[in-house]
Design a protein around this motif. Structure first.
Motif, PDB file in Angstrom:
ATOM      1  N   HIS A   1       0.832  -1.200   0.000  1.00  0.00           N
ATOM      2  CA  HIS A   1       0.000   0.000   0.000  1.00  0.00           C
ATOM      3  C   HIS A   1       0.873   1.259   0.000  1.00  0.00           C
ATOM      4  O   HIS A   1       0.638   2.197  -0.765  1.00  0.00           O
ATOM      5  CB  HIS A   1      -0.920  -0.022   1.234  1.00  0.00           C
ATOM      6  CG  HIS A   1      -1.697   1.229   1.424  1.00  0.00           C
ATOM      7  ND1 HIS A   1      -2.936   1.427   0.859  1.00  0.00           N
ATOM      8  CD2 HIS A   1      -1.403   2.369   2.095  1.00  0.00           C
ATOM      9  CE1 HIS A   1      -3.375   2.631   1.188  1.00  0.00           C
ATOM     10  NE2 HIS A   1      -2.461   3.224   1.933  1.00  0.00           N
ATOM     11  N   GLU A   2       1.903   1.275   0.837  1.00  0.00           N
ATOM     12  CA  GLU A   2       2.779   2.456   0.919  1.00  0.00           C
ATOM     13  C   GLU A   2       3.596   2.628  -0.364  1.00  0.00           C
ATOM     14  O   GLU A   2       3.762   3.739  -0.858  1.00  0.00           O
ATOM     15  CB  GLU A   2       3.707   2.350   2.137  1.00  0.00           C
ATOM     16  CG  GLU A   2       2.987   2.477   3.475  1.00  0.00           C
ATOM     17  CD  GLU A   2       2.172   3.761   3.590  1.00  0.00           C
ATOM     18  OE1 GLU A   2       2.614   4.809   3.089  1.00  0.00           O
ATOM     19  OE2 GLU A   2       1.066   3.718   4.169  1.00  0.00           O
TER      20      GLU A   2
ATOM     21  N   HIS B   1       1.632   4.334  -2.939  1.00  0.00           N
ATOM     22  CA  HIS B   1       1.572   5.805  -2.792  1.00  0.00           C
ATOM     23  C   HIS B   1       2.766   6.453  -3.511  1.00  0.00           C
ATOM     24  O   HIS B   1       2.630   7.485  -4.158  1.00  0.00           O
ATOM     25  CB  HIS B   1       1.626   6.210  -1.316  1.00  0.00           C
ATOM     26  CG  HIS B   1       0.299   6.155  -0.607  1.00  0.00           C
ATOM     27  ND1 HIS B   1      -0.846   6.705  -1.128  1.00  0.00           N
ATOM     28  CD2 HIS B   1      -0.046   5.645   0.602  1.00  0.00           C
ATOM     29  CE1 HIS B   1      -1.848   6.520  -0.270  1.00  0.00           C
ATOM     30  NE2 HIS B   1      -1.395   5.877   0.778  1.00  0.00           N
TER      31      HIS B   1
ATOM     32  N   TYR C   1      -3.770  11.763   2.877  1.00  0.00           N
ATOM     33  CA  TYR C   1      -4.007  11.616   1.444  1.00  0.00           C
ATOM     34  C   TYR C   1      -5.506  11.716   1.203  1.00  0.00           C
ATOM     35  O   TYR C   1      -6.301  11.512   2.119  1.00  0.00           O
ATOM     36  CB  TYR C   1      -3.550  10.239   0.958  1.00  0.00           C
ATOM     37  CG  TYR C   1      -2.059  10.006   0.969  1.00  0.00           C
ATOM     38  CD1 TYR C   1      -1.227  10.675   0.083  1.00  0.00           C
ATOM     39  CD2 TYR C   1      -1.492   9.091   1.839  1.00  0.00           C
ATOM     40  CE1 TYR C   1       0.134  10.438   0.078  1.00  0.00           C
ATOM     41  CE2 TYR C   1      -0.129   8.850   1.837  1.00  0.00           C
ATOM     42  CZ  TYR C   1       0.687   9.532   0.959  1.00  0.00           C
ATOM     43  OH  TYR C   1       2.027   9.295   0.945  1.00  0.00           O
TER      44      TYR C   1
ATOM     45  N   GLU D   1      -6.127   6.813  -1.418  1.00  0.00           N
ATOM     46  CA  GLU D   1      -6.096   5.614  -0.586  1.00  0.00           C
ATOM     47  C   GLU D   1      -6.663   4.408  -1.325  1.00  0.00           C
ATOM     48  O   GLU D   1      -6.111   3.314  -1.269  1.00  0.00           O
ATOM     49  CB  GLU D   1      -6.899   5.834   0.709  1.00  0.00           C
ATOM     50  CG  GLU D   1      -6.291   6.849   1.641  1.00  0.00           C
ATOM     51  CD  GLU D   1      -4.868   6.508   2.054  1.00  0.00           C
ATOM     52  OE1 GLU D   1      -4.449   5.349   1.919  1.00  0.00           O
ATOM     53  OE2 GLU D   1      -4.163   7.422   2.490  1.00  0.00           O
TER      54      GLU D   1
ATOM     55  N   TYR E   1      -1.727   5.910  12.310  1.00  0.00           N
ATOM     56  CA  TYR E   1      -2.020   5.567  10.915  1.00  0.00           C
ATOM     57  C   TYR E   1      -3.421   6.056  10.559  1.00  0.00           C
ATOM     58  O   TYR E   1      -3.669   6.513   9.446  1.00  0.00           O
ATOM     59  CB  TYR E   1      -1.926   4.050  10.723  1.00  0.00           C
ATOM     60  CG  TYR E   1      -1.825   3.618   9.282  1.00  0.00           C
ATOM     61  CD1 TYR E   1      -0.628   3.734   8.595  1.00  0.00           C
ATOM     62  CD2 TYR E   1      -2.920   3.090   8.622  1.00  0.00           C
ATOM     63  CE1 TYR E   1      -0.517   3.332   7.272  1.00  0.00           C
ATOM     64  CE2 TYR E   1      -2.817   2.688   7.300  1.00  0.00           C
ATOM     65  CZ  TYR E   1      -1.613   2.811   6.628  1.00  0.00           C
ATOM     66  OH  TYR E   1      -1.518   2.420   5.333  1.00  0.00           O
TER      67      TYR E   1
ATOM     68  N   HIS F   1      -5.223   8.154   7.434  1.00  0.00           N
ATOM     69  CA  HIS F   1      -5.887   7.187   6.543  1.00  0.00           C
ATOM     70  C   HIS F   1      -7.362   7.061   6.913  1.00  0.00           C
ATOM     71  O   HIS F   1      -7.721   7.235   8.064  1.00  0.00           O
ATOM     72  CB  HIS F   1      -5.204   5.821   6.642  1.00  0.00           C
ATOM     73  CG  HIS F   1      -3.891   5.776   5.933  1.00  0.00           C
ATOM     74  ND1 HIS F   1      -2.766   6.358   6.435  1.00  0.00           N
ATOM     75  CD2 HIS F   1      -3.548   5.243   4.750  1.00  0.00           C
ATOM     76  CE1 HIS F   1      -1.772   6.165   5.587  1.00  0.00           C
ATOM     77  NE2 HIS F   1      -2.220   5.508   4.550  1.00  0.00           N
TER      78      HIS F   1
HETATM   79 ZN   LIG Z   1      -2.314   5.223   2.485  1.00  0.00          ZN
END
Ligand SMILES: [Zn+2]
Length: 497
Positions: free
Chosen positions: A357-358, A361, A408, A413, A452, A456
């Motif tokens: 996921h990171e 980004h 974000y 996301e 987090y 998020h």
């Molecule tokens: Zn994220």
């Protein structure tokens, strides 16, 4: 085509549009199957067989212990399959004909607008209506703005954003979105959308062309900033100096103008500058994990996903001693994972999911977009900061942490969840790794939001969404989990100071 209830869908769309929910919350399976002793042993055996290449025997064991996801359970999301031909829609033909008639004639704008709005609200799965409405609102911006009712989208971008939440990787919608953004001069966002198309829809014939388009738009964005700055002659000395002002000291003050000069070095150099400052700061406070086994574990996970990342960067991976369940990505593929995230995860596949996921980004330039905003540059490449803001010096490391704390967009996301899960599944990990990590986050958050969660969206929405993604794409959750190896790393971390 799946059965669906348009009215319920419209209600959900409305709630989504007003930012109230993404999807309804369905029953979320608790994930920690490793807590069940019998299951834990079964899964350890499955992992061992899987690693030995004995996949046929491993799969039934995974199936025995992991919760089953199937499309019937996902009825609550109730998102119908997209439809591209009016004949396949089964109804709505009369409205569509009216809309097309309205579009053909200069003096029937109202007719076109009313019927297109009607089509998009009543048959949200009919993609061509959204595209036509967006094109219409692009051409007749003022008319759209004045005619739209409160709950209706008013601009071309709003039309596309509304429907993209449900069909985030639909090729037709993505193409329209890219064209709209480029036409509006939002080159950075157009570049991100084109990149998303080329990587997520990599099996489409146009994928490569969109990859090139992404690079071209990124270049146009950087050129625009340069032009803006050069036209203000006062900045030229600064520009010719490049990033030479950086002294490798994370606490040195950096002005807004210097931030812009840094951005002009491009995504990769920017990431380099940021990560060296960050790592220097962490190391000076003994917060950087330098244990080779832990670092190699994280690099090894990334290594398995590298062929599926879709973008060449000088990727770097770090682990920092921080109990918060968190991880983040800096532009140009610099990824940082907190020890808190490793300790919270139950398996290698879960950490791989979080990392995927990171990494997504970074691949999709989301951090770069965030950085542009934090550096007084809008997505058209215009400088929007006041003179005072541009001249004010702030320690570089503070600028970095301010940036990391900026959330974000929800759209970013979703894009990263899609791409991250694709990487995870392609690398041969249990494809529900990210989904399971979201359940952990949800359980950990309790009353106290974890860090987090401050950047998020709520994990419950994402769990439902990720389950649907796995089912729709046929990604396999009955694959390597890496429970034993992960437990060993956790034990190691416990003993590290
Ligand atoms: Zn994220």
């Amino acid at each position: 085509m799946k059965k669906h209830k348009p009215l319920q869908w419209i209600v959900i769309s409305f709630l989504v549009a007003s930012g109230l929910i993404l999807f309804n919350v369905s029953g979320v399976h608790s994930v920690d199957v490793t807590q069940n002793k019998e299951c834990n042993e079964t899964l350890l055996q499955a992992d061992e067989w899987y690693q030995q290449g004995n996949i046929e025997e491993a799969i039934p064991l995974y199936r025995q212990c992991k919760p089953h996801l199937n499309s019937e359970e996902k009825t609550i999301s109730d998102i119908p399959e997209p439809v591209y031909e009016i004949e396949e829609l089964g109804s709505g033909e009369r409205f569509w004909t009216q809309a097309l008639e309205g579009l053909e004639s200069e003096n029937q704008k109202s007719k076109a607008f009313v019927y297109l709005q009607l089509m998009t609200a009543r048959y949200p799965e009919f993609i061509p209506a959204h595209i036509k409405l967006a094109e219409f609102c692009q051409k007749e911006a003022e008319f759209c703005e004045n005619s739209a009712k409160e709950e209706q989208p008013k601009t071309a971008s709003e039309v596309i954003s509304r429907v993209s939440q449900f069909y985030p990787s639909d090729p037709g919608l993505l193409k329209t979105r890219i064209e709209l953004l480029a036409e509006e001069g939002k080159f950075l966002e157009a570049s991100i959308a084109a990149r998303q198309f080329s990587i997520i829809n990599d099996d489409y014939p146009e994928a490569e062309a969109f990859g090139k388009l992404a690079d071209q738009y990124l270049g146009q964005f950087e050129g625009k900033i340069q032009g803006e700055l050069i036209s203000k002659t006062v900045f030229t000395t600064l520009l010719s100096g490049g990033a030479a002002f950086l002294k490798n000291d994370p606490y040195q003050a950096v002005s807004g103008l210097q931030m812009i000069a840094l951005m002009l070095q491009g995504e990769s150099s920017l990431g380099d500058a940021y990560i060296s400052a960050f790592v220097n700061d962490q190391r000076s406070r003994n917060q950087l994990v330098e244990d080779e086994e832990v670092v190699n574990y994280i690099k090894g996970i990334a290594g398995k996903m590298t062929p599926y990342m879709g973008r060449d960067f000088e990727y770097e991976y770090y682990v920092v001693k921080d109990p918060n369940i968190n991880a983040f990505a800096l532009p140009g593929g610099k990824i940082v994972v907190n020890t808190g995230a490793i300790m919270a995860a139950n398996s290698e596949a879960e950490i791989a999911g979080l990392m995927g996921h990171e990494i997504a980004h970074a691949v999709l330039s989301h951090g770069f977009l965030k950085m542009a905003r934090a550096s007084f540059i809008n997505s058209s490449g215009q400088v929007v900061g006041s003179v005072q803001e541009l001249e004010q010096g702030i320690p570089f490391i503070s600028r970095i942490s301010n940036l990391m704390n900026l959330a974000y967009s929800r759209e970013a996301e979703t894009q990263s969840d899609i791409l991250g899960t694709k990487m995870l599944a392609s690398a041969g990990y249990a494809a529900d790794g990210l989904r399971d990590f979201m359940v952990i986050l949800k359980e950990a958050s309790g009353n106290e939001p974890t860090s987090y969660l401050s950047t998020h969206p709520a994990p419950v929405d994402r769990v439902t969404y990720l389950e649907k993604l796995l089912v729709d794409k046929g990604y396999d959750p009955y694959r390597y989990m890496g429970i034993k190896r992960h437990q060993e790393i956790k034990e190691r971390l416990k003993n590290l100071q």
